[in-house]
Design an enzyme around this catalytic site. Structure first.
Site, PDB file in Angstrom:
ATOM      1  N   THR A  92       0.855  -1.183   0.000  1.00 21.67           N
ATOM      2  CA  THR A  92       0.000   0.000   0.000  1.00 21.67           C
ATOM      3  C   THR A  92       0.887   1.227   0.000  1.00 21.67           C
ATOM      4  O   THR A  92       1.942   1.242   0.629  1.00 21.67           O
ATOM      5  CB  THR A  92      -0.979  -0.012   1.202  1.00 21.67           C
ATOM      6  N   HIS A 148       1.444 -12.038  13.834  1.00 26.80           N
ATOM      7  CA  HIS A 148       2.407 -12.706  14.728  1.00 26.80           C
ATOM      8  C   HIS A 148       2.095 -14.183  14.938  1.00 26.80           C
ATOM      9  O   HIS A 148       2.925 -14.913  15.481  1.00 26.80           O
ATOM     10  CB  HIS A 148       2.493 -11.981  16.080  1.00 26.80           C
TER      11      HIS A 148
END
Length: 176
Positions: A92, A148
């Site tokens: 992005t 994570h």
């Protein structure tokens, strides 16, 4: 975005775990063999993230053509659900809005998203010792958000460092 896209694909060759997803049903991490490279695009109807299928297999010229084709489809409002399906990694670019940085939000099923901020002219120290001097350089921030459950900070940092290395000196891409 083109050079960043290529740098990301090259860095994933060394860090394939960045192109992974979490399969909750099977309880395992799946390393995707192909990079379906999402390019976040702001439209009048909101943000869309179409992707370039198997971007990792494209040379720079083919990647540029695929990116141009994708941009044209976005501008014409012709993006289909298939164009946005099965993304594995997204880039992005908030720099186009003059934004220096931010925290990009992961797309469903992806383990990482890379944000490019605006380029600013900054003083930069180059050289070492007696050869050290300050020069003005164009500098942009890169931010990587990760899942994570799939990646840890060391893996993400090594990937990001490789992307930055390629951007700083594109000739080093030959080593990837």
């Amino acid at each position: 975005i083109l050079v960043l896209a290529k740098a990301g694909c090259l860095a994933m060759q060394r860090h394939p775990e960045v192109n992974s997803s979490l399969d909750l049903e099977r309880g395992e991490i799946v390393v995707n063999p192909d990079v379906n490279l999402g390019i976040a695009a702001a439209t009048q109807r909101g943000l869309v993230v179409p992707n370039i299928k198997r971007a990792n297999e494209l040379n720079l010229v083919a990647l540029a053509q695929a990116l141009n084709d994708l941009v044209a489809k976005v501008r014409e409002g012709k993006i289909t659900p298939a164009d946005a399906a099965n993304g594995t990694f997204t880039i992005t670019n908030v720099g186009v809005f003059g934004v220096e940085g931010g925290t990009p939000i992961l797309n469903q099923g992806e383990s990482a998203i890379l944000l490019l901020g605006t380029f600013n002219r900054r003083p930069w120290v180059i050289g070492e010792g007696e050869d050290e001097r300050i020069v003005v350089r164009s500098v942009a921030k890169l931010t990587l958000s990760i899942d994570h459950r799939v990646l840890d900070g060391e893996q993400a940092s090594r990937f990001l460092a490789d992307v930055a290395t390629i951007l700083e000196d594109p000739s080093l891409a030959l080593m990837f």
